[in-house]
Motif scaffolding. Structure first.
Motif, mmCIF file in Angstrom:
data_model
loop_
_atom_site.group_PDB
_atom_site.id
_atom_site.type_symbol
_atom_site.label_atom_id
_atom_site.label_comp_id
_atom_site.label_asym_id
_atom_site.label_seq_id
_atom_site.Cartn_x
_atom_site.Cartn_y
_atom_site.Cartn_z
ATOM 1 N N ASN A 2 0.845 -1.195 0.000
ATOM 2 C CA ASN A 2 0.000 0.000 0.000
ATOM 3 C C ASN A 2 0.885 1.252 0.000
ATOM 4 O O ASN A 2 2.113 1.152 0.024
ATOM 5 C CB ASN A 2 -0.988 -0.042 1.176
ATOM 6 C CG ASN A 2 -0.277 -0.090 2.518
ATOM 7 O OD1 ASN A 2 0.688 0.638 2.739
ATOM 8 N ND2 ASN A 2 -0.756 -0.953 3.410
ATOM 9 N N GLU A 232 -3.491 9.587 -1.329
ATOM 10 C CA GLU A 232 -2.707 9.472 -2.568
ATOM 11 C C GLU A 232 -2.614 10.833 -3.247
ATOM 12 O O GLU A 232 -3.609 11.553 -3.343
ATOM 13 C CB GLU A 232 -3.369 8.475 -3.534
ATOM 14 C CG GLU A 232 -3.103 7.048 -3.146
ATOM 15 C CD GLU A 232 -2.996 6.098 -4.343
ATOM 16 O OE1 GLU A 232 -3.521 6.443 -5.419
ATOM 17 O OE2 GLU A 232 -2.388 5.028 -4.171
ATOM 18 N N ASP A 255 -0.230 -0.300 -4.624
ATOM 19 C CA ASP A 255 -0.498 -1.274 -5.694
ATOM 20 C C ASP A 255 -1.966 -1.675 -5.662
ATOM 21 O O ASP A 255 -2.630 -1.568 -4.624
ATOM 22 C CB ASP A 255 0.371 -2.521 -5.481
ATOM 23 C CG ASP A 255 1.851 -2.191 -5.569
ATOM 24 O OD1 ASP A 255 2.219 -1.329 -6.405
ATOM 25 O OD2 ASP A 255 2.634 -2.770 -4.789
ATOM 26 N N THR A 256 -2.436 -2.177 -6.786
ATOM 27 C CA THR A 256 -3.861 -2.567 -6.835
ATOM 28 C C THR A 256 -4.139 -3.775 -5.937
ATOM 29 O O THR A 256 -5.249 -3.955 -5.461
ATOM 30 C CB THR A 256 -4.292 -2.898 -8.286
ATOM 31 O OG1 THR A 256 -3.302 -3.739 -8.866
ATOM 32 C CG2 THR A 256 -4.461 -1.637 -9.099
ATOM 33 N N ASP A 257 -3.098 -4.602 -5.690
ATOM 34 C CA ASP A 257 -3.311 -5.762 -4.802
ATOM 35 C C ASP A 257 -2.800 -5.499 -3.383
ATOM 36 O O ASP A 257 -2.492 -6.429 -2.643
ATOM 37 C CB ASP A 257 -2.630 -7.001 -5.388
ATOM 38 C CG ASP A 257 -1.110 -6.804 -5.525
ATOM 39 O OD1 ASP A 257 -0.646 -5.647 -5.356
ATOM 40 O OD2 ASP A 257 -0.404 -7.795 -5.788
#
Lengths: 439, 185
Positions: A2, A232, A255-257
């Motif tokens: 993250n 962000e 990150d998206t994951d």
């Protein structure tokens, strides 16, 4: 990873880090002020030598702001100590009291002077250093000893925190401010609900906020025990930062994951004006629930609630009105003081609106947010019942153990100042309420 | 640092913030000057509301008006001890007053870090809230080797949590001493 993990990995020179790990990071900026600067300097000199140079004079920022406009001997002596150290070390970023360089509250001075840069690491000897997370920076408060360690080495160990994510979906109603959002969250999770953790704010409700409102969110994560708050970065962030500094920076993103400790969602349309009742920031109520509570003082100021947009909000409500309470207005910084004299609503400056309403306007500093010496502007010295845009209402926080403090948004504080009781801002905010004039 | 701490207990509630531990109006004294730093002991915990100062009955000043040290050695507090401001003056004030250890089920992280890195007081985590099991003025024994705490008046024994990785910093006496022992600079 993250957002917070990504920033910390970069600062540690590593490909990846995980929540729970202890890592050493390189520090981009260290900030200190008149309360914690002198003892940190004492420790630095004791540990590294009386004449040792700091690790990087371009990365140490000293902003006196706490006990400034006072006759207290020791408070003034402490500013002298900062001045002497800045001169010895030839520090380019020392904002001295009493002259053109003086700024005011460090957490707002830092962004104004371009030190809150996306992707970087900022430590400060003040718990509200988390304010700077609004810029996509890792920013957290430390003590004097850790600050002295950084002064000598440029490094510090940190435990990588887990991240709690808070997503605000939809459009925020016009009578609700960022202050209401963060009071809602703190009330929901409690004053230790985020201890050791990151609080990350996301969703279109957040990303549609301006930088000052985003700072109101990240500023108060410490009130839930959070280590840092973060948002962000986007074009709004870059625009603000680029207007303030030519320094290069490298923003990072989750990150998206990415993994999170938890994710909590709020629908913005459901949000209401909130207060924190005495004596804890998590003692939440809607303004409706406590409307009519008798007050004796109103206070608009501090790093949380003393920014230009906070005063525009208060002035929109106070224009043409008279306050019933002793009402104190304290701009966070000297730049905001100048804004009060230049920004207008229907042709009248914010300064004039406050003066005509009967408010007292003070000089830029932390002032009564944390009590301070007995001669501090706006300090609570007795059994006052105060409604305030500040961030803490602990027993005695604003000066007197016998006083009571309600925390609220600038809209709610201004509305309450007019009636003398806790008042819902919807009583004064209508479609016809004037906006600030275009500059 | 000795592994047994014996002393008189002062009991406090939940969420004791650093403004209560040392109010901001007293933060301007030097932490080095021998005459000035005494005031931190004088004003330690002076921000706690009177009725919550020294539970269960309250009304007990931690440091008497004309003194610079407290008669109490161990703080037994409710959860989230040391929340709020990052002022390192808070654990320093407790140390100046004579406190050796704080026992609480949880700490705010900056206070915890300051207490350890500055080597001021040992912040010990208890398993559960012990405030119901102590009266202000009781004598307690803390056995750090076996992670136990005993109330001498009642004979009750309580489990404490391991200090874990910070034990090395606590035993060294602070972050600088620890860093030197480990040749970090």
């Amino acid at each position: 990873m993250n957002l917070t993990e990504k920033i910390l990995a970069k600062a540690a020179g590593r490909k990846s880090v995980e929540a729970g790990e202890n890592i050493w990071v390189d520090v981009d900026i260290l900030m200190t002020h008149d309360v914690c600067g002198p003892p940190a300097i004492d420790i630095f000199k004791k540990q590294f030598g009386q004449n040792a140079p700091v690790w990087d004079k371009n990365r140490l920022v000293i902003i006196p702001d706490h006990f400034i406009h006072t006759n207290d001997y020791y408070a003034n002596r402490n500013v002298d100590l900062l001045r002497k150290f800045a001169s010895e070390q030839q520090l380019p970023y020392y904002y001295d009291v009493g002259g053109e360089d003086y700024k005011g509250v460090c957490h707002i001075a830092l962004p104004e002077e371009g030190f809150t840069r996306p992707g970087e690491v900022l430590f400060g000897t003040d718990s509200h250093t988390c304010n700077a997370g609004a810029f996509g920076q890792f920013a957290t408060g430390i003590g004097n000893t850790d600050a002295a360690f950084i002064m000598g080495t440029g490094k510090l160990w940190v435990k990588v925190p887990e991240t709690m994510k808070f997503i605000f979906e939809g459009e925020i109603p016009p009578y609700v401010m960022a202050k209401d959002l963060i009071l809602q969250i703190i009330g929901d999770i409690g004053v230790d609900g985020a201890t050791y953790r990151t609080m990350e704010f996301a969703g279109d409700g957040i990303m549609n906020l301006d930088m000052e409102s985003r700072m109101t969110m990240t500023n108060m994560v410490i009130e839930a025990g959070g280590k840092n708050g973060v948002i962000e970065p986007d074009e709004v962030t870059y625009d603000y930062v680029r207007q303030r500094t030519s320094a290069q920076f490298e923003p990072v993103f989750g990150d998206t994951d990415a993994r999170y400790h938890s994710v909590r969602r709020y629908q913005c349309e459901d949000l209401l004006p909130m207060v924190a009742k005495p004596h804890s920031p998590d003692n939440k109520a809607t303004v409706e629930e406590v409307a009519g509570t008798e007050l004796t003082r109103a206070y608009i100021g501090s790093c949380t609630g003393g920014k230009t947009s906070d005063f525009v909000a208060a002035a929109r409500i106070l224009k043409g009105k008279t306050v019933k309470l002793d009402t104190y207005v304290v701009p966070a910084t000297t730049e905001i003081t100048r804004d009060l004299k230049t920004i207008t609503i229907d042709g009248q400056t914010l300064w004039s609106i406050f003066e005509e309403a009967g408010a007292k306007i003070g000089d830029a500093s932390c002032a009564a947010c944390l009590g301070g010496p007995p001669d501090t502007f706006g300090r609570l010295n007795g059994q006052e019942v105060c409604i305030s845009t500040t961030n803490r209402n602990f027993p005695g926080r604003m000066g007197s153990k016998q006083a009571s403090v309600y925390l609220a948004s600038p809209y709610t504080v201004a509305s309450s100042a007019i009636t003398g009781k806790i008042t819902d801002p919807r009583e004064y905010l209508t479609e016809g309420t004037p906006m600030a004039d275009a500059v | 640092m000795s592994n047994t701490i014996k002393g008189k207990v002062f009991v406090l509630g939940d969420n004791i913030d650093t403004d209560q531990i040392i109010p901001a109006g007293h933060l301007m004294y030097s932490l080095e000057d021998p005459e000035e730093k005494k005031f931190y002991g004088r004003y330690a915990l002076s921000g706690v509301p009177d009725e919550q100062s020294g539970l269960p009955d309250g009304g007990i000043p931690f440091t008497p008006e004309d003194q610079f040290e407290s008669e109490f050695d161990i703080i037994v507090a409710g959860r989230n001890f040391g929340c709020g401001s990052s002022r390192e003056h808070a654990p320093f004030a407790l140390q100046q007053a004579g406190v050796k250890a704080v026992v609480s089920p949880s700490y705010a992280r900056i206070f915890y870090r300051n207490a350890v890195d500055g080597g001021f007081v040992v912040p010990i985590e208890s398993r559960g809230d012990l405030t119901e099991h102590f009266n202000t003025g009781d004598t307690a024994w803390i056995d750090r080797d076996n992670n136990k705490m005993i109330n001498e008046r009642t004979g009750e024994e309580f489990e404490l949590l391991e200090l874990g990785e910070v034990a090395h910093i606590v035993d060294a006496g602070g972050i600088f001493e620890y860093a030197r022992q480990n040749n970090m600079f």
